[in-house]
Design a protein around this motif. Structure first.
Motif, PDB file in Angstrom:
ATOM      1  N   ARG A  89       8.078  -3.143  -6.346  1.00  0.00           N
ATOM      2  CA  ARG A  89       6.828  -3.075  -5.585  1.00  0.00           C
ATOM      3  C   ARG A  89       6.554  -1.662  -5.081  1.00  0.00           C
ATOM      4  O   ARG A  89       5.431  -1.161  -5.192  1.00  0.00           O
ATOM      5  CB  ARG A  89       6.900  -4.055  -4.407  1.00  0.00           C
ATOM      6  N   SER A 109       7.500   0.496 -13.239  1.00  0.00           N
ATOM      7  CA  SER A 109       7.897  -0.225 -12.027  1.00  0.00           C
ATOM      8  C   SER A 109       8.861  -1.353 -12.353  1.00  0.00           C
ATOM      9  O   SER A 109       9.848  -1.575 -11.640  1.00  0.00           O
ATOM     10  CB  SER A 109       6.661  -0.780 -11.323  1.00  0.00           C
ATOM     11  N   ARG A 122       2.202  -9.922 -11.105  1.00  0.00           N
ATOM     12  CA  ARG A 122       3.304  -9.988 -10.157  1.00  0.00           C
ATOM     13  C   ARG A 122       4.337 -11.071 -10.465  1.00  0.00           C
ATOM     14  O   ARG A 122       5.536 -10.793 -10.488  1.00  0.00           O
ATOM     15  CB  ARG A 122       2.749 -10.171  -8.745  1.00  0.00           C
ATOM     16  N   GLN A 160       1.624   0.320   1.764  1.00  0.00           N
ATOM     17  CA  GLN A 160       0.461  -0.563   1.700  1.00  0.00           C
ATOM     18  C   GLN A 160      -0.522  -0.274   2.828  1.00  0.00           C
ATOM     19  O   GLN A 160      -1.742  -0.268   2.627  1.00  0.00           O
ATOM     20  CB  GLN A 160       0.926  -2.018   1.776  1.00  0.00           C
ATOM     21  N   CYS A 183       7.655  -0.094   1.779  1.00  0.00           N
ATOM     22  CA  CYS A 183       6.586  -0.841   1.100  1.00  0.00           C
ATOM     23  C   CYS A 183       5.429  -1.146   2.042  1.00  0.00           C
ATOM     24  O   CYS A 183       4.262  -0.923   1.705  1.00  0.00           O
ATOM     25  CB  CYS A 183       7.142  -2.142   0.528  1.00  0.00           C
TER      26      CYS A 183
END
Length: 337
Positions: free
Chosen positions: A99, A123, A8, A164, A160
């Protein structure tokens, strides 16, 4: 490739660094056009403690104008702070694109696909293209257009958090974390509704995302989607209850000196949307204020050809659904957003 895309910090640093480099020469660009009416000469943002004044000026964009009030409170009319805020919003949105793309590769519909092996690289490239694409220039450098950038930020953040939440749910992860992400998605949706009115499509986008990537079998997650669909009422109710919808002024704008009827406006938009598509792939000859002659008939050659092209693109999106689901979703995202 020396870079581990799935780490990340590396991805975020690369995206943010590129964005800063691209926009580093815009920090002292002056106020233009609507900046004067909405910022320079707008007394409602001059006192950040007077929330009622900020709310009354434009209830449906309260979050946007509150951000301008914050800028004015800390830096007056010095443009540097406004540009830094706009850039921070854009950089955050780019990270959210990265993300969201990565999360999508983890969904039930995508995790077994061969292309998911390259989720990290794809990504990262998605985030880099978003942060550096020339079509973003106006939203970042034209100070007032932060309304569009902030709407995009909340839009992407809601997606996002929702992704998640659903991934934690379907993988039997922590119910508390799943619930927390779900509430954050709902909060981002509400915030988006008070940023710019086009975010009214966000609940439908969440439903589209559920259908494309999360849904398994024939059932549909209506229980989780319903609260988002309920937020569809926020913007129209705010307009009606605060009497901020100036329908007479809107009518005068539509039927202005050029006599543009809603039907002619729609016909003209077919050509405008084709320009949007062209700019995605060939961002040359960009213009702050494009001049389009008004289409009066669907059978005008440029209008008719544009409509056929848009229909063809939608047909492609439907046909790509089974084998190339992310491309299909991207096309539907364009038309809905």
């Amino acid at each position: 490739m020396f870079l581990n895309y799935q780490k990340r910090p590396y991805a975020i640093v690369v995206i943010v660094f590129l964005g800063i480099v691209v926009y580093s020469n815009t920090f002292f660009s002056s106020f233009h056009f609507d900046d004067f009416g909405y910022i320079v000469n707008n007394h409602s943002i001059k006192n950040i403690h007077d929330l009622q004044a900020i709310w009354s000026f434009c209830p449906c964009r309260f979050v946007t104008f509150f951000s301008l009030a914050l800028n004015y409170y800390f830096s007056g009319l010095h443009v540097l702070a406004y540009h830094l805020f706009n850039l921070a919003v854009h950089l955050t949105s780019a990270v959210l694109v990265w993300r969201l793309t990565f999360l999508t590769f983890l969904t039930p519909a995508m995790k077994e696909e061969k292309i998911s092996r390259h989720a990290g690289a794809i990504s990262l490239w998605a985030g880099l293209i978003f942060v550096a694409h020339p079509v973003q220039t106006e939203a970042v450098t034209y100070i007032w257009q932060r309304a569009a950038s902030m709407a995009a930020l909340f839009y992407l953040a809601a997606l996002c958090f929702y992704a998640q939440s659903r991934l934690l749910s379907v993988s039997s992860g922590s119910p508390r974390r799943a619930g927390g992400n779900y509430l954050c998605a709902l909060a981002m949706t509400v915030a988006a509704m008070f940023t710019k009115e086009n975010t009214v499509t966000l609940p439908l986008m969440i439903m589209l995302y559920e259908f494309f990537f999360i849904r398994t079998g024939k059932g549909f997650h209506w229980k989780g989607i319903s609260p988002f669909l309920g937020t569809l009422l926020i913007i129209p109710l705010t307009m009606v209850l605060t009497k901020s919808a100036r329908f007479r002024e809107i009518h005068q704008v539509i039927y202005g000196p050029q006599g543009i009827t809603p039907w002619h406006y729609l016909l003209t938009q077919f050509r405008v949307m084709v320009t949007y598509i062209r700019l995605v792939f060939l961002p040359v000859n960009q213009n702050l204020d494009y001049a389009y002659h008004v289409s009066k008939s669907i059978f005008e050659w440029p209008t008719f050809c544009s409509l056929l092209l848009l229909i063809a693109v939608l047909i492609c999106a439907v046909r790509l659904f089974s084998k190339y689901r992310m491309i299909s979703f991207g096309i539907f995202f364009f038309f809905l957003a």
